[in-house]
Design an enzyme around this catalytic site. Structure first.
Site, PDB file in Angstrom:
ATOM      1  N   ARG A 334      66.112   0.655  33.562  1.00 43.67           N
ATOM      2  CA  ARG A 334      66.961   1.181  32.492  1.00 43.67           C
ATOM      3  C   ARG A 334      67.509   2.578  32.795  1.00 43.67           C
ATOM      4  NH1 ARG A 334      65.407   2.264  27.815  1.00 43.67           N
ATOM      5  NH2 ARG A 334      67.312   1.673  26.728  1.00 43.67           N
ATOM      6  N   CYS A 365      63.200   2.065  47.798  1.00 47.21           N
ATOM      7  CA  CYS A 365      64.007   2.728  48.815  1.00 47.21           C
ATOM      8  C   CYS A 365      65.423   2.953  48.279  1.00 47.21           C
ATOM      9  CB  CYS A 365      64.031   1.887  50.089  1.00 47.21           C
ATOM     10  SG  CYS A 365      64.723   2.744  51.511  1.00 47.21           S
TER      11      CYS A 365
END
Length: 441
Positions: A334, A365
């Protein structure tokens, strides 16, 4: 209803939820972990039911919005609390059916429902289907005819209300992908089109203006526009609405900025809608429709927290301090999507004063893998248990295996006891659906 109803700091200085110490929870179940307070969920479901009973004589139905959090346990709770559900996919439908949920109390939504989803709904006797395109009306009518059934439907209406919320979760703007506009005549055209279908029965209309909305005025204005439209359709086409679904989207507390807006009593949202319905039906000479509401986020949002373990800590002196945790955007996207704000604390040091402002980073990553920014905490140490609050809605339901990380498990806490409602994944689960073509073997 706010965070104080489900959380407290115990005499050890630890965060507690549902009568359980979160430090003990982390030791028993590991992290990252979704944690839900069952009592809080039930209290919220009952609050909305009570509002319909108190202000509308019980002439309506609360529908839990599945997209906020869907699993078998939540449907079992909804059934026990005698409320309905809405669903927006075949997966949500199948989960509800697997939990033994009464299909007659299910409302199916979606702007582009798949053929398989419509078939699943019809074959299992779903109570209402919200029609959102002319193509869907044709397909649904044909499928119903083949099965020798008549399907009750609502029409998704766009009243053109731009509520004060993030643009991505506004669903009733003029350019929204959802619904038929009142103002360009498409809503009326859809009604007349459906009234000619032999295997579909129009019960009324559905309206949903967005999510995380605090202003009662937005819901009141939407209700006014819907009642005006209902009156026009009766006058012009002799069609009087039996059912009006006014959706949901009621805002919850995420951070200090929400404190001035989040209501103490969610019944006020329902009352404001009902007050308009009563006034306008009297003014227009209409019967009061059966009212449906779809609170999802506000039922489970504040009932849930996320527990993490602090790992690496990186202080870029004079610039920013990162506190990294063992979760990330794979279990809470979110912030990446909406720059959503959260409140967080060190669950094992919950009574200590906050001394620094940090950014909570995930392990993915991605530079944008942030859980929360600008969070006040005591000076964190590796191994601390971090709790992020109000994570019960749109977290597990939006989770993924990005970077082939595990989607965390979820537990339900009730009166000092905790049980899995979503079991942990394993590496075998990660590769379960992988297939290697014969030529690569």
């Amino acid at each position: 209803m706010n965070e104080r109803d489900t959380l407290k700091i115990n005499n050890k200085g630890h965060l507690e939820i549902g009568g359980m110490d979160t430090v003990d929870i982390a030791k028993q179940f590991g992290t990252p972990l979704y944690v839900y307070d069952e009592k809080h969920i039930r209290v919220m479901m009952r609050a909305y039911k009570d509002a319909l009973n108190k202000y509308y004589g019980g002439h309506g139905l609360v529908l839990y919005a599945s997209k906020a959090f869907s699993c078998k346990a939540i449907y079992k709770i909804a059934a026990q609390e005698n409320i309905g559900i809405d669903a927006v996919s075949g997966g949500e439908l199948y989960t509800a059916f697997s939990a033994g949920f009464n299909p007659a109390k299910i409302c199916l939504h979606g702007n582009n429902k798949l053929l398989s989803e419509l078939e699943l709904a019809l074959d299992n006797g779903v109570g209402l289907i919200v029609v959102d395109s002319f193509r869907e009306a044709d397909i649904l009518d044909s499928l119903a005819a083949k099965r020798g059934v008549n399907q009750d439907v609502l029409i998704r209406i766009n009243p053109g209300i731009e509520a004060h919320t993030h643009a991505f979760v506004q669903t009733a703007r003029t350019d929204s992908k959802f619904g038929f506009s009142i103002f360009d005549g498409s809503a009326e055209n859809m009604l007349t089109y459906l009234l000619d279908k032999r295997n579909l029965t129009v019960k009324g209309f559905h309206c949903h203006i967005g999510s995380q909305i605090f202003e009662k005025q937005s819901f009141e204005l939407a209700t006014e526009k819907m009642l005006c439209f209902i009156a026009d359709m009766k006058k012009i086409h002799g069609f009087e609405t039996e059912t009006l679904n006014m959706g949901g989207g009621f805002g919850i507390w995420y951070s200090e900025g929400d404190r001035a807006h989040a209501p103490e009593d969610y019944c006020e949202y329902v009352k404001s809608i009902i007050d308009v319905i009563k006034a306008k039906t009297a003014e227009y000479g209409l019967r009061q429709p059966f009212l449906m509401i779809e609170p999802g986020r506000s039922i489970v949002g504040e009932a849930g927290i996320m527990l993490y373990t602090v790992g690496a800590i990186k202080d870029i002196v004079g610039v920013k301090k990162y506190v990294a945790v063992d979760g990330g955007m794979f279990e809470n996207p979110r912030y990446a999507l909406y720059q959503s704000k959260y409140s967080a604390l060190l669950a094992n040091r919950a009574d200590e004063p906050c001394t620094e402002i940090v950014t909570i980073a995930g392990k993915c990553c991605e530079s944008g893998d942030i859980i929360a920014a600008g969070v006040a905490l005591p000076e964190a140490e590796s191994g601390d248990i971090l709790a992020v609050l109000s994570t019960g809605a749109y977290h597990y339901s939006m989770a993924s295996n990005y970077n082939r990380n595990f989607i965390p498990p979820a537990i339900l806490v009730n009166e000092g006891k905790a049980e899995y409602i979503i079991k942990p994944q394993t590496y075998d689960d990660i590769v379960r659906n992988d297939a290697v073509p014969e030529r690569l073997k």
